[in-house]
Design a protein around this motif. Structure first.
Motif, PDB file in Angstrom:
ATOM      1  N   GLN A 258     -92.412 -96.883 -15.229  1.00  0.00           N
ATOM      2  CA  GLN A 258     -93.097 -97.828 -14.226  1.00  0.00           C
ATOM      3  C   GLN A 258     -93.150 -99.264 -14.877  1.00  0.00           C
ATOM      4  N   MET A 259     -92.025 -99.547 -15.454  1.00  0.00           N
ATOM      5  CA  MET A 259     -91.895-100.548 -16.373  1.00  0.00           C
ATOM      6  C   MET A 259     -91.563-101.791 -15.381  1.00  0.00           C
ATOM      7  N   PRO A 260     -92.214-103.036 -15.609  1.00  0.00           N
ATOM      8  CA  PRO A 260     -92.198-104.302 -14.717  1.00  0.00           C
ATOM      9  C   PRO A 260     -90.559-104.802 -15.007  1.00  0.00           C
ATOM     10  N   TYR A 261     -89.753-104.330 -15.855  1.00  0.00           N
ATOM     11  CA  TYR A 261     -88.666-105.004 -15.979  1.00  0.00           C
ATOM     12  C   TYR A 261     -87.362-104.140 -15.344  1.00  0.00           C
ATOM     13  N   TRP A 262     -87.620-102.994 -14.690  1.00  0.00           N
ATOM     14  CA  TRP A 262     -86.620-102.120 -13.914  1.00  0.00           C
ATOM     15  C   TRP A 262     -87.109-101.315 -12.749  1.00  0.00           C
ATOM     16  N   ASP A 263     -86.384-100.969 -12.020  1.00  0.00           N
ATOM     17  CA  ASP A 263     -86.666-100.061 -10.858  1.00  0.00           C
ATOM     18  C   ASP A 263     -86.193 -98.728 -11.552  1.00  0.00           C
ATOM     19  N   THR A 264     -86.756 -97.590 -11.016  1.00  0.00           N
ATOM     20  CA  THR A 264     -86.541 -96.204 -11.629  1.00  0.00           C
ATOM     21  C   THR A 264     -86.364 -95.318 -10.338  1.00  0.00           C
ATOM     22  N   ARG A 265     -85.389 -94.686 -10.575  1.00  0.00           N
ATOM     23  CA  ARG A 265     -85.126 -93.389  -9.497  1.00  0.00           C
ATOM     24  C   ARG A 265     -84.547 -92.268 -10.324  1.00  0.00           C
ATOM     25  N   PHE A 266     -84.711 -91.265  -9.743  1.00  0.00           N
ATOM     26  CA  PHE A 266     -84.133 -89.845 -10.559  1.00  0.00           C
ATOM     27  C   PHE A 266     -83.436 -89.157  -9.599  1.00  0.00           C
ATOM     28  N   VAL A 267     -82.266 -88.848 -10.177  1.00  0.00           N
ATOM     29  CA  VAL A 267     -81.139 -88.190  -9.469  1.00  0.00           C
ATOM     30  C   VAL A 267     -80.898 -86.864 -10.529  1.00  0.00           C
ATOM     31  N   ARG A 268     -81.192 -85.726  -9.612  1.00  0.00           N
ATOM     32  CA  ARG A 268     -81.222 -84.564 -10.282  1.00  0.00           C
ATOM     33  C   ARG A 268     -81.944 -84.311 -11.495  1.00  0.00           C
ATOM     34  N   GLU A 574     -82.846 -76.032 -15.162  1.00  0.00           N
ATOM     35  CA  GLU A 574     -81.638 -75.634 -15.604  1.00  0.00           C
ATOM     36  C   GLU A 574     -80.346 -75.892 -14.982  1.00  0.00           C
ATOM     37  N   ALA A 575     -80.339 -75.760 -13.610  1.00  0.00           N
ATOM     38  CA  ALA A 575     -78.939 -76.205 -12.946  1.00  0.00           C
ATOM     39  C   ALA A 575     -78.668 -77.722 -13.193  1.00  0.00           C
ATOM     40  N   ALA A 576     -79.573 -78.480 -13.484  1.00  0.00           N
ATOM     41  CA  ALA A 576     -79.494 -79.934 -13.848  1.00  0.00           C
ATOM     42  C   ALA A 576     -79.074 -79.844 -14.935  1.00  0.00           C
ATOM     43  N   ARG A 577     -79.515 -79.187 -15.955  1.00  0.00           N
ATOM     44  CA  ARG A 577     -78.787 -79.225 -17.372  1.00  0.00           C
ATOM     45  C   ARG A 577     -77.265 -78.807 -17.740  1.00  0.00           C
ATOM     46  N   GLN A 578     -76.728 -78.214 -16.596  1.00  0.00           N
ATOM     47  CA  GLN A 578     -75.597 -77.769 -16.659  1.00  0.00           C
ATOM     48  C   GLN A 578     -74.387 -79.119 -16.315  1.00  0.00           C
ATOM     49  N   ILE A 579     -75.112 -79.942 -15.762  1.00  0.00           N
ATOM     50  CA  ILE A 579     -74.244 -81.172 -15.355  1.00  0.00           C
ATOM     51  C   ILE A 579     -74.001 -82.017 -16.259  1.00  0.00           C
ATOM     52  N   ARG A 580     -73.092 -82.934 -16.192  1.00  0.00           N
ATOM     53  CA  ARG A 580     -73.064 -84.067 -17.131  1.00  0.00           C
ATOM     54  C   ARG A 580     -73.503 -85.243 -16.493  1.00  0.00           C
ATOM     55  N   PRO A 581     -74.469 -85.743 -16.702  1.00  0.00           N
ATOM     56  CA  PRO A 581     -74.966 -87.027 -15.867  1.00  0.00           C
ATOM     57  C   PRO A 581     -74.113 -88.279 -16.042  1.00  0.00           C
ATOM     58  N   GLU A 582     -74.126 -88.927 -14.910  1.00  0.00           N
ATOM     59  CA  GLU A 582     -73.346 -90.222 -15.170  1.00  0.00           C
ATOM     60  C   GLU A 582     -74.017 -91.187 -16.090  1.00  0.00           C
ATOM     61  N   LEU A 583     -73.333 -91.817 -16.999  1.00  0.00           N
ATOM     62  CA  LEU A 583     -74.161 -92.807 -17.837  1.00  0.00           C
ATOM     63  C   LEU A 583     -74.627 -94.122 -17.094  1.00  0.00           C
ATOM     64  N   ASN A 584     -73.622 -94.527 -15.998  1.00  0.00           N
ATOM     65  CA  ASN A 584     -74.013 -95.606 -15.221  1.00  0.00           C
ATOM     66  C   ASN A 584     -72.771 -95.459 -14.128  1.00  0.00           C
ATOM     67  N   PHE A 585     -73.186 -96.302 -12.994  1.00  0.00           N
ATOM     68  CA  PHE A 585     -72.361 -96.077 -11.988  1.00  0.00           C
ATOM     69  C   PHE A 585     -71.232 -97.147 -11.770  1.00  0.00           C
ATOM     70  N   ALA A 586     -70.878 -97.759 -12.921  1.00  0.00           N
ATOM     71  CA  ALA A 586     -69.936 -98.570 -13.022  1.00  0.00           C
ATOM     72  C   ALA A 586     -68.725 -98.171 -14.065  1.00  0.00           C
ATOM     73  N   SER A 587     -68.918 -96.922 -14.524  1.00  0.00           N
ATOM     74  CA  SER A 587     -68.050 -96.488 -15.414  1.00  0.00           C
ATOM     75  C   SER A 587     -66.546 -96.174 -14.782  1.00  0.00           C
ATOM     76  N   ALA A 588     -65.702 -96.841 -15.149  1.00  0.00           N
ATOM     77  CA  ALA A 588     -64.184 -96.339 -14.543  1.00  0.00           C
ATOM     78  C   ALA A 588     -63.607 -95.284 -15.124  1.00  0.00           C
ATOM     79  N   LYS A 589     -62.750 -94.662 -14.699  1.00  0.00           N
ATOM     80  CA  LYS A 589     -62.326 -93.332 -15.444  1.00  0.00           C
ATOM     81  C   LYS A 589     -61.275 -94.035 -16.323  1.00  0.00           C
ATOM     82  N   ALA A 590     -60.720 -92.967 -17.125  1.00  0.00           N
ATOM     83  CA  ALA A 590     -59.707 -93.378 -18.118  1.00  0.00           C
ATOM     84  C   ALA A 590     -58.560 -93.852 -17.540  1.00  0.00           C
ATOM     85  N   GLU A 591     -57.930 -94.978 -17.931  1.00  0.00           N
ATOM     86  CA  GLU A 591     -56.815 -95.680 -17.451  1.00  0.00           C
ATOM     87  C   GLU A 591     -55.805 -95.456 -18.679  1.00  0.00           C
ATOM     88  N   GLU A 592     -54.835 -94.350 -18.413  1.00  0.00           N
ATOM     89  CA  GLU A 592     -53.800 -94.162 -19.626  1.00  0.00           C
ATOM     90  C   GLU A 592     -52.765 -95.208 -19.473  1.00  0.00           C
TER      91      GLU A 592
END
Length: 706
Positions: A258-268, A574-592
């Motif tokens: 509930q910080m005034p600096y950001w909005d918060t939302r939970f995903v899994r 425990e089901a949520a612990r099995q996933i790897r959460p996105e660190l942000n929603f702007a992460s590009a996939k590796a561009e080789e």
């Protein structure tokens, strides 16, 4: 019979609906007059019950005067509670004449349910409100209004006449603005009061607002707790790669949600935030408390809390103590996130970069020069890492580690055991993350630390820790030789200030751990008592409760479904612990690259090294650090100060996110190893065992085998 007033009734006898309404009354909400017929009112034979109801019928008009009749309502123990509303499961009757009371009361009481007898209000308007979106859980006050009674609206059989959502009404209403403002104000107060988003029913008559019902919003399904609508502005709060338990999500021990600096939302069960635009006033000069002043204000109190003997408190006192510690911890977090010092750090860094770019060649990397200038800070992470390394080397001088382990676990006197216990005493508050209160502290994980030391002593096998020579002095001298006396003085002052800011960036997280660990200590002591008296079955369960359930347990009125509710929540967690959460929603996939063998990031600690990859998918998992091979290239989503010190013998660090001031970057510069951050997609692109070259000077990872 109980008069419904500010005196809170026992929910075991009066039911949760009556308890909730009393809670509203005790906080000056306008609730129609009512009495409760508790369970023991009906605990008699039929003749006695008829006598009681006949007597009540005769007293009704005097007891609850009403021109519109009365509502005879159920108030079950599992109704309108945190585990579910039970809407439609129990009965409600409206009676117009007192003579109808006996039959109505018996009908509503069927199954042993307490009964509320309440003055009925024939409304001009009736409505329902939610303090959040009931489908997503997002913060959004939603109000629906109809003319007349609200039964059909509540039952979904009638469309609302007026709707309020996202800050505005669907069309102009006939309801006075004063009442609309009171609706919003009371709803916000109720959400704070119940420590939960709420669903409320109300009516309006002759310009007066009446509250008829309140219950926590419980119908938000996990399937709706998803990332729909999250854009590139959202990112994982404080690199929390461990899901958040229900109790921590509700209590919010640090005030992060509930910080005034950001909005918060939970995903899994993972917390994501989106920064709000800073107010215009934030562009002005801001003052900030000195770090040592801040530290001296909070650290002694946190240390006292961590050493306090909690066995002297009752369960109720422990619950109150936890609330006090949460308040103290939130005060520290608010100071920790103070915009003043963060702005000062940013401005000082920009000034230093401007000076560096003025005096170095066009082809030089300003960031890498700055990384050299900020080596050798002696952060708490570095000190802890060095002390752990000494402990490992000391263990290696003994032929039998089992002897050391046994001495620690049994408390037998031993020179190495004394050193181990001193380390635990100094850093026992360690939590993998200040939001992961469900995980053990280091003091509670002595066996894990012993296993880590055993593994590292085998890997080191007498090797000395080799550290790259620091280049801070030579980098500074190279710049200063081009400056006049005044410029040199200004540069040194800026550099000293910036180094202190970076030191605080790393060290202030240790107080976050202490504050969170102090809260955990109170909750775990409560849990120990609950397990001992049979209210809970096993350790860790308390973090899958909510505040209302704990309050019910303290009063001896725990729900009969409590254990199954805990099991369901744990399974989802425990089901949520099995996933790897996105660190942000702007992460590009590796561009080789064209050859398919390189990935770019940002170098934050200079150097070039070749070695084999070891992936740490969850940097908050202590066990992951036990298996890091000697001289491995660690690839992780992020690194936090809480467990980074565990890295004893790696050759380089690569993370998918982070910056110059990230904890992994600071640690790498102090230990003299190359580091690259912002290598998006590295965990997908690389596998443990891949041979790579990490060229931090160029910010490139080269994969040598496909």
């Amino acid at each position: 019979m109980i008069l419904l007033n500010a005196q809170l009734p026992d929910p075991r006898e009066a039911g949760m609906k009556a308890y909730n309404l009393s809670l509203l009354i005790s906080n000056t909400f306008n609730v129609p007059a009512a009495v409760v017929l508790p369970k023991d009112y009906f605990a008699c034979d039929e003749a006695e019950l008829n006598r009681r109801l006949t007597e009540l019928t005769q007293q009704l008009m005097q007891l609850l005067p009403s021109a519109d009749g009365w509502a005879v309502r159920s108030s079950a123990a599992d109704e309108d509670g945190i585990t579910g509303a039970q809407a439609g499961k129990y009965r409600t009757r409206r009676i117009a004449h007192p003579d109808e009371l006996p039959d109505a009361a018996v009908e509503v009481h069927e199954g042993g349910v307490p009964v509320i007898l309440q003055r009925f209000i024939e409304p001009d308007y009736a409505g329902i409100l939610f303090t959040c979106n009931p489908l997503t859980g997002e913060e959004n006050l939603h109000i629906e209004l109809v003319q007349g009674r609200g039964e059909q609206l509540a039952g979904g059989c009638l469309n609302p006449l007026y709707t309020y959502s996202n800050g505005s009404w669907s069309k102009p209403t006939d309801v006075p603005e004063k009442l609309l403002h009171q609706l919003k104000s009371d709803a916000a107060t109720a959400a704070v009061l119940f420590k939960h988003h709420v669903d409320m029913e109300f009516c309006i008559k002759d310009g007066v607002l009446y509250w008829l019902q309140v219950r926590p919003v419980t119908a938000i399904p996990d399937s709706c707790d998803d990332s729909a609508g999250l854009d590139e502005g959202w990112f994982l709060l404080d690199q929390c790669t461990e899901p958040v338990t229900p109790l921590v999500r509700e209590l919010d021990p640090g005030g992060f949600f509930q910080m005034p600096y950001w909005d918060t939302r939970f995903v899994r069960h993972y917390p994501y935030v989106r920064l709000k635009q800073a107010p215009a006033a934030d562009t002005a000069a801001l003052s900030s408390p000195d770090w040592q002043t801040l530290r001296s204000r909070f650290e002694p109190e946190f240390d006292r809390q961590l050493q306090e003997d909690l066995t002297v408190y009752t369960l109720q006192e422990l619950w109150e103590l936890a609330a006090e510690r949460i308040k103290q911890n939130r005060a520290y977090v608010a100071a920790y996130l103070d915009r003043g010092w963060l702005k000062e750090r940013r401005v000082t860094g920009e000034k230093l970069k401007e000076i560096i770019s003025r005096y170095i060649g066009d082809n030089a990397d300003v960031q890498l020069v700055l990384s050299s200038l900020t080596e050798g800070l002696n952060t708490l992470t570095y000190q802890k890492n060095a002390e752990l390394h000494q402990l490992i080397c000391a263990a290696g001088s003994y032929p039998d580690f089992n002897e050391l382990s046994a001495a620690v676990l049994t408390g037998a006197p031993h020179p190495w055991g004394e050193k181990f216990n001193a380390f635990i005493h100094k850093y026992g508050y360690e939590l993998p993350h200040p939001l992961a209160l469900h995980l053990n502290t280091l003091a509670e994980s002595a066996g894990d630390l012993l296993a880590r030391i055993r593994a590292e002593s085998v890997k080191l096998n007498g090797r000395e820790k080799v550290q790259r020579p620091l280049s801070r002095e030579s980098a500074a001298a190279e710049l200063e030789q081009q400056m006049d006396t005044a410029e040199k003085s200004a540069f040194r002052q800026l550099l000293q200030a910036y180094r202190l800011y970076i030191l605080r960036t790393e060290d202030d997280d240790y107080l976050l751990q202490k504050g969170a660990a102090a809260v955990r200590k109170a909750l775990v002591e409560m849990e120990r008592r609950f397990v001992a008296n049979g209210a809970l079955k096993e350790a860790g369960s308390i973090f899958f409760l909510n505040a209302a359930e704990i309050a019910s347990m303290l009063s001896g009125a725990a729900s009969g479904t409590l254990q199954s509710d805990i099991a369901i929540r744990r399974e989802a967690f425990e089901a949520a612990r099995q996933i790897r959460p996105e660190l942000n929603f702007a992460s590009a996939k590796a561009e080789e690259a064209e050859a398919g063998n390189c990935l770019r990031g940002v170098g934050v600690s200079r150097g070039l090294i070749q070695g084999k990859v070891y992936k740490v998918r969850n940097p908050l998992d202590r066990e992951a650090y036990q298996h890091i091979p000697h001289d491995a290239i660690i690839v992780a989503p992020v690194l936090t100060p809480n467990l980074t010190y565990s890295i004893i013998s790696c050759a380089a660090i690569v993370t998918e996110v982070g910056g110059f001031l990230s904890h992994g970057a600071i640690f790498a510069r102090e230990t003299g190893i190359p580091a690259i951050v912002q290598a998006a997609g590295a965990l997908d692109w690389l596998n443990t065992g891949d041979e790579v070259i990490v060229d931090a000077d160029q910010g490139v990872i080269h994969k040598l085998n496909k």
